[in-house]
Design an enzyme around this catalytic site. Structure first.
Site, short mmCIF file in Angstrom:
data_model
loop_
_atom_site.label_atom_id
_atom_site.label_comp_id
_atom_site.label_asym_id
_atom_site.label_seq_id
_atom_site.Cartn_x
_atom_site.Cartn_y
_atom_site.Cartn_z
N ASP A 55 83.10 46.87 45.90
CA ASP A 55 81.87 47.05 46.67
C ASP A 55 81.30 45.70 47.09
O ASP A 55 80.29 45.63 47.81
CB ASP A 55 80.84 47.89 45.91
CG ASP A 55 80.48 47.31 44.55
OD1 ASP A 55 80.94 46.20 44.21
OD2 ASP A 55 79.71 47.98 43.82
N SER A 56 81.98 44.61 46.69
CA SER A 56 81.68 43.29 47.24
C SER A 56 81.89 43.26 48.74
O SER A 56 81.45 42.30 49.41
CB SER A 56 82.56 42.22 46.57
OG SER A 56 83.92 42.61 46.57
N ASP A 94 86.30 50.65 43.84
CA ASP A 94 85.00 50.64 43.17
C ASP A 94 84.22 51.92 43.41
O ASP A 94 84.16 52.42 44.55
CB ASP A 94 84.15 49.48 43.68
CG ASP A 94 84.09 48.30 42.73
OD1 ASP A 94 84.37 48.49 41.53
OD2 ASP A 94 83.75 47.20 43.19
N LYS A 124 87.15 51.86 39.57
CA LYS A 124 86.43 50.94 38.69
C LYS A 124 84.96 51.29 38.69
O LYS A 124 84.41 51.64 39.75
CB LYS A 124 86.61 49.49 39.13
CG LYS A 124 85.89 48.47 38.22
CD LYS A 124 86.20 47.04 38.60
CE LYS A 124 85.47 46.57 39.83
NZ LYS A 124 83.98 46.50 39.63
N GLU A 126 80.99 50.13 36.71
CA GLU A 126 80.30 49.12 35.92
C GLU A 126 79.60 49.75 34.72
O GLU A 126 79.20 50.92 34.73
CB GLU A 126 79.27 48.39 36.79
CG GLU A 126 79.91 47.59 37.90
CD GLU A 126 78.90 46.83 38.75
OE1 GLU A 126 79.32 46.15 39.71
OE2 GLU A 126 77.68 46.88 38.45
N GLU A 192 82.90 39.67 33.70
CA GLU A 192 82.35 38.80 34.75
C GLU A 192 81.26 37.89 34.19
O GLU A 192 80.34 38.35 33.53
CB GLU A 192 81.79 39.62 35.91
CG GLU A 192 81.25 38.73 37.03
CD GLU A 192 80.99 39.47 38.33
OE1 GLU A 192 80.50 38.83 39.30
OE2 GLU A 192 81.26 40.68 38.40
#
Length: 275
Positions: A55-56, A94, A124, A126, A192
């Site tokens: 999602d970057s 993501d 993925k 978070e 991270e």
């Protein structure tokens, strides 16, 4: 001779089992982000075994200041493009902010779209302990999950951009998060912006691979945002980024040369025209 994740040849896509075997062998491997078919094909041909449709993309390609505004529809479109551009890489997509925080059922519905509609090989998400239930249901449903702890960019409004895991209490919390997502069934864990000694300890404690981004050299794998790695991102970059090219300057020079040729009439020349 065992198949290596990077530098070998294969006639199939990389799987999560390949990553587990690499951990057993002590073999390190690279991961890059990708957001479109063309650049994904370049990285696939270069042998990058895992591509993350992060999602970057919100920061790198969509013009957002953070990853928070990115939608599931956008992630589905981007992931499908990356899948179409690759033949060997494991494509991890993501789950964007707001697509899994409500709970396990929402997470399953969102992940199912990325697997069925976009063709991702894994997703993925978070969060550590707070996301363990979502991870567990996805894994039970047959969807491989990569976890992401430490700095979690979707929580930028709550935690900001700062190193996570400093101090004994914070390091203990990071270890709890790592073990929680492993126990829930995650096949790998992104760390991270974590102090290198803490990331090394987590890597030794887990039987699944760790993927570092600003987490030191002892992680099992390393990931970078491709526009940072290739020198396309303007301005000051995080300390953990290493530029391997200067594409922003090269593209600017190419655009300037094209413009000058058009202005002075040297393009198109005879060889670029039809009789």
């Amino acid at each position: 001779m065992p198949q290596t994740l990077y530098g070998g040849t294969r006639n199939r896509r990389v799987t999560v089992r390949d990553l587990a075997l690499a951990k057993e062998r002590g073999e390190k491997w690279p991961m890059l982000t990708a957001y479109d078919a063309m650049t994904a094909s370049v990285f696939d041909e270069a042998g990058i075994p895992v591509l993350l449709v992060g999602d970057s993309a919100g920061n790198c390609h969509l013009g957002y200041e953070t990853t928070v505004p990115v939608t599931l529809d956008q992630m589905t479109m981007l992931t499908a493009a990356v899948v179409r551009g690759t033949e060997q890489a494991l494509v991890v997509a993501d789950l964007p902010f707001g697509s899994y925080q409500e709970g396990e059922v929402q997470a399953l519905r969102s992940a199912t779209r990325l697997i069925k509609e976009a063709g991702a090989g894994a997703v993925k998400l978070e969060g550590g302990e707070r996301s363990a239930d979502q991870i567990a249901l996805l894994v039970r449903s047959g969807i491989p999950v990569m976890a992401h702890i430490g700095l979690t960019p979707q929580s930028v409004h709550a935690m900001g951009y700062r190193v996570q895991g400093r101090g004994e209490e914070a390091a203990d919390g990071l270890m709890r998060d790592a073990k929680a997502v492993q126990d829930a069934g995650a096949f790998a864990v992104v760390l991270e912006m974590v102090p290198a000694p803490v990331a090394a300890e987590v890597t030794r404690a887990l039987h699944v691979p760790t993927v570092g981004i600003g987490a030191g050299a002892d992680c099992d794998a390393q990931v970078l945002v491709w526009t940072d790695m290739a020198g396309l991102t303007p301005g000051k970059l995080p300390r953990f980024v290493k530029r391997y090219a200067e594409l922003r300057g090269a593209l600017g020079e190419a655009a300037h040369a094209f413009a000058q040729d058009v202005v002075d009439g040297s393009f198109p020349a005879a060889e670029h025209s039809y009789a």
